[in-house]
Design an enzyme around this catalytic site. Structure first.
Site, PDB file in Angstrom:
ATOM      1  N   TYR A   1     103.695  71.916 143.910  1.00  0.00           N
ATOM      2  CA  TYR A   1     102.729  72.728 143.699  1.00  0.00           C
ATOM      3  C   TYR A   1     102.655  73.852 144.136  1.00  0.00           C
ATOM      4  CZ  TYR A   1      99.674  69.331 140.369  1.00  0.00           C
ATOM      5  OH  TYR A   1      98.802  68.880 139.267  1.00  0.00           O
TER       6      TYR A   1
ATOM      7  N   SER B   1     105.166  63.117 144.936  1.00  0.00           N
ATOM      8  CA  SER B   1     104.089  64.538 143.426  1.00  0.00           C
ATOM      9  C   SER B   1     103.381  65.375 145.459  1.00  0.00           C
ATOM     10  CB  SER B   1     102.224  63.339 143.635  1.00  0.00           C
ATOM     11  OG  SER B   1     101.453  64.687 144.327  1.00  0.00           O
TER      12      SER B   1
ATOM     13  N   HIS C   1      99.995  67.168 130.498  1.00  0.00           N
ATOM     14  CA  HIS C   1      99.426  66.273 132.096  1.00  0.00           C
ATOM     15  C   HIS C   1      98.503  65.309 131.847  1.00  0.00           C
ATOM     16  CE1 HIS C   1      99.098  68.230 136.707  1.00  0.00           C
ATOM     17  NE2 HIS C   1      98.297  67.254 136.073  1.00  0.00           N
TER      18      HIS C   1
ATOM     19  N   THR D   1     105.019  73.009 139.307  1.00  0.00           N
ATOM     20  CA  THR D   1     103.822  72.047 137.793  1.00  0.00           C
ATOM     21  C   THR D   1     103.188  72.933 137.475  1.00  0.00           C
ATOM     22  OG1 THR D   1     104.306  69.437 138.147  1.00  0.00           O
ATOM     23  CG2 THR D   1     101.901  70.923 137.356  1.00  0.00           C
TER      24      THR D   1
ATOM     25  N   LYS E   1     107.605  71.841 135.052  1.00  0.00           N
ATOM     26  CA  LYS E   1     107.300  70.544 134.324  1.00  0.00           C
ATOM     27  C   LYS E   1     105.070  71.539 133.297  1.00  0.00           C
ATOM     28  CE  LYS E   1     104.504  65.809 134.829  1.00  0.00           C
ATOM     29  NZ  LYS E   1     102.850  66.339 135.213  1.00  0.00           N
TER      30      LYS E   1
END
Ligand code: FNR
Length: 347
Positions: A131, A104, A246, A157, A222
């Site tokens: 991100y 992440s 999510h 994402t 994503k």
């Protein structure tokens, strides 16, 4: 600490609940995950006896990598909340089980250390979840750091540019790989917190086109549910699509991930792998997603249950149990390999 006496991957839920405090548990289970779970559970399977499945396997090739099974560990933020070994435990477990994982952007341990833990376990280089970081220069710095660390694919994402209330993190746990926020992260006085603040910093399709130019690694998008968005991402050069809501954590009442999957698969029409997440709680659920056209599934909360209760061992055990459950379901529906899993296995 040995393995707990559990029979199913989902048994780790109650073990994790017993280990985590209320605030951490609420953060982990936040959102409406039950709709996704129910959609998968509602699908009935068609037994196909007498099929020759001996010698079968769950191996697949994905973005040039050889994986032992189709369970990819989804990007989950701040894993030191759940266990002191945090993301390192997850990396070791994914590697030990011959699978893949996604680091992440909000990891609580350094990207380099996580990549090293995967390598030490003999695993493939992890994928990195990106991100958007407010602007292109800042986003590029994070992307380059992941590339320099040796990550082997980028998962962008796009479904969560707006972060709703999350838990107050303990002082020693934070997103260690991100640059400190600046005053530019706050909206000007009188502006809308959502439209000028958060969304003013959210990426657009132009940014995706730009991002595609910044890396030669496989680029997955994503958080796509509409077939038009999946096709647009591929037209811009993306290499894969992850159909996901999510885990029900972002948009209340969003389309269920499984409901969206067949439409995306149909429109993508084999141009690129379509991966699936949200609600997978068993190997049986994974088979349902693969039968609807997914190439692999991502696990979110279930492996965190393993992490919370037994660290790396727990994560590895969850993956192993998922794989056993998938093999059992494949055998009973007459599938020797993942390639055999199609709609004819559904009732
Ligand atoms: C997430 N998810 C997530 N996704 C992402 O792209 N970046 C992130 O940092 C996080 N962080 C995160 C934290 C926690 C606690 C959870 C539960 C989830 C979403 C995750 O990658 C995945 O899409 C869902 O978890 C899949 O749904 P299930 O398997 O949890 O139902």
């Amino acid at each position: 600490m040995g393995l707990p006496p559990v029979e199913r991957a989902s048994d780790y839920l109650s073990l994790a609940r017993a280990r985590l405090d209320d605030a951490t548990w609420r953060y982990l289970m936040d959102g409406d995950g039950s709709g996704n779970e129910q959609a998968l559970a509602d699908v009935r399977l068609m037994p196909r006896p007498l099929s020759a499945v001996a010698g079968g396997h769950t191996r697949l090739r994905l973005f040039g990598q050889e994986l032992a099974h189709p369970f990819v560990l989804a990007p989950v933020a701040y894993q030191r909340l759940f266990h002191a070994d945090g993301e390192l435990a997850t990396a070791m477990a994914a590697a030990a089980q011959g699978g893949q994982q996604v680091i992440s952007s909000l990891a609580s341990m350094s990207i380099e250390a996580i990549v090293q833990a995967a390598a030490a376990g003999g695993g493939a280089a992890p994928w990195f979840q990106l991100y958007w970081q407010r602007d292109r220069p800042r986003t590029l710095r994070l992307l380059r750091r992941a590339m320099d660390a040796g990550c082997s694919a980028i998962v962008f994402t796009v479904d969560a540019p707006v972060k709703l209330a999350t838990m107050r993190l303990p002082a020693d746990i934070h997103a260690v790989n991100l640059e400190a926020p600046t005053h530019a992260d706050l909206p000007a006085e009188g502006g809308s917190l959502v439209l000028d603040g958060w969304m003013g910093q959210a990426p657009t399709w132009d940014d995706l086109a730009w991002l595609r130019q910044q890396t030669t690694l496989p680029l997955l998008i994503k958080g796509v549910l509409h077939p038009d968005d999946a096709v647009r991402a591929l037209d811009l050069g993306c290499d894969g699509v992850i159909v996901s809501n999510h885990g029900g954590r972002v948009l209340e009442g969003a389309a269920l991930s499984l409901a969206a999957l067949p439409h995306v698969v149909e429109r993508v029409a084999g141009r690129a792998p379509v991966l699936f997440d949200s609600g997978v709680r068993s190997g049986r659920d994974a088979l349902v997603a693969l039968a609807h056209g997914a190439s692999a599934v991502l696990l979110g909360r279930p492996y965190v249950w393993g992490l919370a209760s037994h660290g790396a061992l727990g994560v590895a055990h969850v993956i192993r149990l998922m794989r056993d459950e998938l093999e059992m379901t494949m055998a009973l529906t007459g599938c020797a390999t993942l390639a055999d899993i199609d709609v004819s296995r559904l009732a």
